[in-house]
Design an enzyme around this catalytic site. Structure first.
Site, PDB file in Angstrom:
ATOM      1  N   GLY A  72      79.819  97.633  24.365  1.00  0.00           N
ATOM      2  CA  GLY A  72      79.901  99.090  24.271  1.00  0.00           C
ATOM      3  C   GLY A  72      79.804  99.720  25.660  1.00  0.00           C
ATOM      4  N   THR A  73      79.001  99.125  26.511  1.00  0.00           N
ATOM      5  CA  THR A  73      78.832  99.659  27.867  1.00  0.00           C
ATOM      6  C   THR A  73      80.152  99.607  28.627  1.00  0.00           C
ATOM      7  OG1 THR A  73      76.518  98.988  27.886  1.00  0.00           O
ATOM      8  CG2 THR A  73      77.563  99.329  30.037  1.00  0.00           C
ATOM      9  N   GLN A 178      77.195 103.663  17.547  1.00  0.00           N
ATOM     10  CA  GLN A 178      76.176 103.670  16.481  1.00  0.00           C
ATOM     11  C   GLN A 178      76.726 104.060  15.106  1.00  0.00           C
ATOM     12  OE1 GLN A 178      73.268 102.405  16.469  1.00  0.00           O
ATOM     13  NE2 GLN A 178      72.829 102.148  18.642  1.00  0.00           N
ATOM     14  N   SER A 198      81.228  98.566  19.167  1.00  0.00           N
ATOM     15  CA  SER A 198      80.615  97.324  19.642  1.00  0.00           C
ATOM     16  C   SER A 198      80.195  96.472  18.445  1.00  0.00           C
ATOM     17  CB  SER A 198      79.400  97.690  20.504  1.00  0.00           C
ATOM     18  OG  SER A 198      78.799  96.540  21.033  1.00  0.00           O
ATOM     19  N   ALA A 199      80.408  95.161  18.555  1.00  0.00           N
ATOM     20  CA  ALA A 199      80.192  94.280  17.397  1.00  0.00           C
ATOM     21  C   ALA A 199      78.721  94.052  17.045  1.00  0.00           C
ATOM     22  CB  ALA A 199      80.860  92.924  17.646  1.00  0.00           C
ATOM     23  N   THR A 236      90.266  86.912  30.421  1.00  0.00           N
ATOM     24  CA  THR A 236      90.453  86.134  29.197  1.00  0.00           C
ATOM     25  C   THR A 236      89.519  86.657  28.112  1.00  0.00           C
ATOM     26  OG1 THR A 236      91.044  84.218  30.500  1.00  0.00           O
ATOM     27  CG2 THR A 236      90.363  83.795  28.230  1.00  0.00           C
ATOM     28  N   CYS A 324      59.618 102.565  30.660  1.00  0.00           N
ATOM     29  CA  CYS A 324      58.766 102.332  31.819  1.00  0.00           C
ATOM     30  C   CYS A 324      59.664 102.059  33.021  1.00  0.00           C
ATOM     31  CB  CYS A 324      57.855 101.139  31.547  1.00  0.00           C
ATOM     32  SG  CYS A 324      56.620 100.951  32.826  1.00  0.00           S
TER      33      CYS A 324
HETATM   34  C1  LIG Z   1      75.509 104.977  21.580  1.00  0.00           C
HETATM   35  C2  LIG Z   1      75.597 103.699  22.363  1.00  0.00           C
HETATM   36  N1  LIG Z   1      76.569 103.554  23.271  1.00  0.00           N
HETATM   37  C3  LIG Z   1      76.708 102.428  23.986  1.00  0.00           C
HETATM   38  C4  LIG Z   1      75.843 101.371  23.818  1.00  0.00           C
HETATM   39  C5  LIG Z   1      76.029 100.118  24.632  1.00  0.00           C
HETATM   40  O1  LIG Z   1      76.548  99.093  23.836  1.00  0.00           O
HETATM   41  P1  LIG Z   1      76.417  97.538  24.252  1.00  0.00           P
HETATM   42  O2  LIG Z   1      75.006  97.144  23.980  1.00  0.00           O
HETATM   43  O3  LIG Z   1      77.396  96.839  23.364  1.00  0.00           O
HETATM   44  O4  LIG Z   1      76.771  97.455  25.704  1.00  0.00           O
HETATM   45  C6  LIG Z   1      74.803 101.478  22.889  1.00  0.00           C
HETATM   46  C7  LIG Z   1      73.816 100.393  22.717  1.00  0.00           C
HETATM   47  O5  LIG Z   1      72.693 100.607  22.349  1.00  0.00           O
HETATM   48  C8  LIG Z   1      74.683 102.672  22.131  1.00  0.00           C
HETATM   49  O6  LIG Z   1      73.719 102.830  21.227  1.00  0.00           O
END
Ligand SMILES: Cc1ncc(COP(=O)(O)O)c(C=O)c1O
Length: 385
Positions: A72-73, A178, A198-199, A236, A324
């Site tokens: 997701g990032t 989410q 994201s999976a 890949t 933290c």
């Molecule tokens: C709203 C949201 N965006 C992006 C991410 C990042 O996803 P990933 O953990 O697959 O990098 C998260 C992960 O917690 C998320 O909750």
């Protein structure tokens, strides 16, 4: 074995057995590179193609509009930077409650000379669509607003923002990490041009994710190399992971509606149970427009990390709403943006429920929370949190 209860599904989920079964051959028998033209490669390519079709079917889009990434990032970084850099310097709109993957990608662009409007939210965590409308400028390159907040669960008014984005011809990115596979998602009705998913949030593996990119959306690649993913994302592909993502989506499409209903009941049981037994506690986020399985609880005058660690000793996994950093405990940026005062924000604990959560688990958590919070409050001077 002592009792264990996992209430951190917004952080990650276990891989569903049907998903694992489908992935396993891709670690042993099907190991070719999906870009190779021989039979070994073609077998791997078939796995990728099926996963792409499954995701596309779920979103009711063309499989050519799906690009796989490593998380997701990466999807969020690709979306924000890919949209911004496609048109040169200009203006971006996001909100203060986004995941750091979006917020920090936007901040990095700001440091390179892009202008950034970071919208505030109300006390429930909602962005005001009219404010988005007012923020749009002739040089606005993209709007990025998340679907559901991972910490407090609030659902944003995506449809209204999508309509405004479309009226102004501004590409609209939605971080749906989410909600994808948890709630119905129609990119057409919601007016979404780019969507991150994201999976590992939906009982798939970590390290497999993707983007929906509406046909015709101007976006540049941010990762360069080979010709993968129709030259949009080099590298890949994580074939086993992506196969798992495809299967996870299929399983979620089947189970999602019933699960959302079940989790809503359990979430309310948790909140009502705690509210009845513990004084000075609040539920943060929107009371109705929220993720089914998420309860973000604010315990006044207690430090969230102490609750997380105390519950951990009881075998319960929840997450702290404060972080933290360099030895100092800081409240979550989401709660700060919502205007939650420090005495409440420092005691934020997120419980996120999932497939394996039972009513029994919830009752056990409620039983453990009450004496723990009482003890922590007794040990802490009043007003010291
Ligand atoms: C709203 C949201 N965006 C992006 C991410 C990042 O996803 P990933 O953990 O697959 O990098 C998260 C992960 O917690 C998320 O909750």
């Amino acid at each position: 074995m002592s009792r264990r209860v996992y209430l951190d599904h917004n952080a990650s989920t276990p891989v569903h057995p049907e998903v694992l079964a489908e992935m396993l051959p891709y670690f042993s028998d099907v190991y070719g590179n999906p870009s190779s033209i021989h039979g070994f490669g073609r077998e791997a390519r078939e796995g990728l193609d099926l996963a792409r079709e499954r995701v596309a079917r779920f979103l009711k889009v063309s499989s050519q509009e799906i690009v796989f990434t490593s998380g997701g990032t990466e999807s969020d970084n690709f979306a924000v930077k890919g949209l911004a850099l496609a048109k040169g310097k200009g203006h971006l709109i996001t909100s203060q409650v986004e995941h750091h993957a979006v917020l920090r990608a936007c901040r990095a662009l700001e440091a390179q000379g892009f202008d950034l409007t970071c919208m505030g939210v109300d006390e429930l965590g909602m962005v005001d669509p009219d404010e988005v409308r007012r923020a749009i400028r002739p040089d606005t390159l993209a709007i990025s607003i998340m679907h559901a907040n991972s910490e407090v669960g609030t659902l944003q008014p995506i449809e209204a923002i999508g309509r405004i984005a479309r009226e102004h011809g501004v590409p609209f990115h939605v971080d749906a990490v989410q909600t994808f596979g948890k709630l119905p998602l129609d990119v057409e009705t919601l007016g979404i041009d780019v969507l991150s998913f994201s999976a590992h949030k939906i009982y798939g593996p970590k390290g497999a994710a993707g983007l929906y990119i509406r046909k015709g959306t101007k976006m540049v690649a941010v990762q360069h190399g080979g010709e993968h993913e129709r030259r949009r994302r080099a590298g890949t592909e994580n074939v086993a992971g992506i196969v798992g993502l495809g299967k996870a989506v299929e399983v979620r499409a089947r189970d999602m509606a019933a699960e959302a209903e079940r989790l809503t009941v359990l979430r309310d049981r948790l909140w009502h149970g705690i509210r009845e037994r513990v004084p000075d506690v609040r539920l943060s986020g929107h009371p109705v427009r929220r993720l089914p399985g998420t309860a973000s609880l604010l315990f006044r005058h207690v430090e969230s990390e102490s609750i997380v660690l105390g519950l951990d000793l009881k075998g319960i996994g929840v997450s702290a709403g404060s972080a933290c950093t360099s030895g100092n405990v800081e409240p979550s940026h989401v709660l700060v943006a919502m205007g939650v005062s420090l005495d409440w924000a420092m005691g934020a604990v997120r419980c996120s429920l999932g497939c394996s959560t039972s009513a029994d688990d919830i009752d056990y958590v409620v039983e453990c929370v009450e004496p723990l919070v009482r003890k922590l409050r007794q040990a802490m001077p009043v007003g010291a949190a």
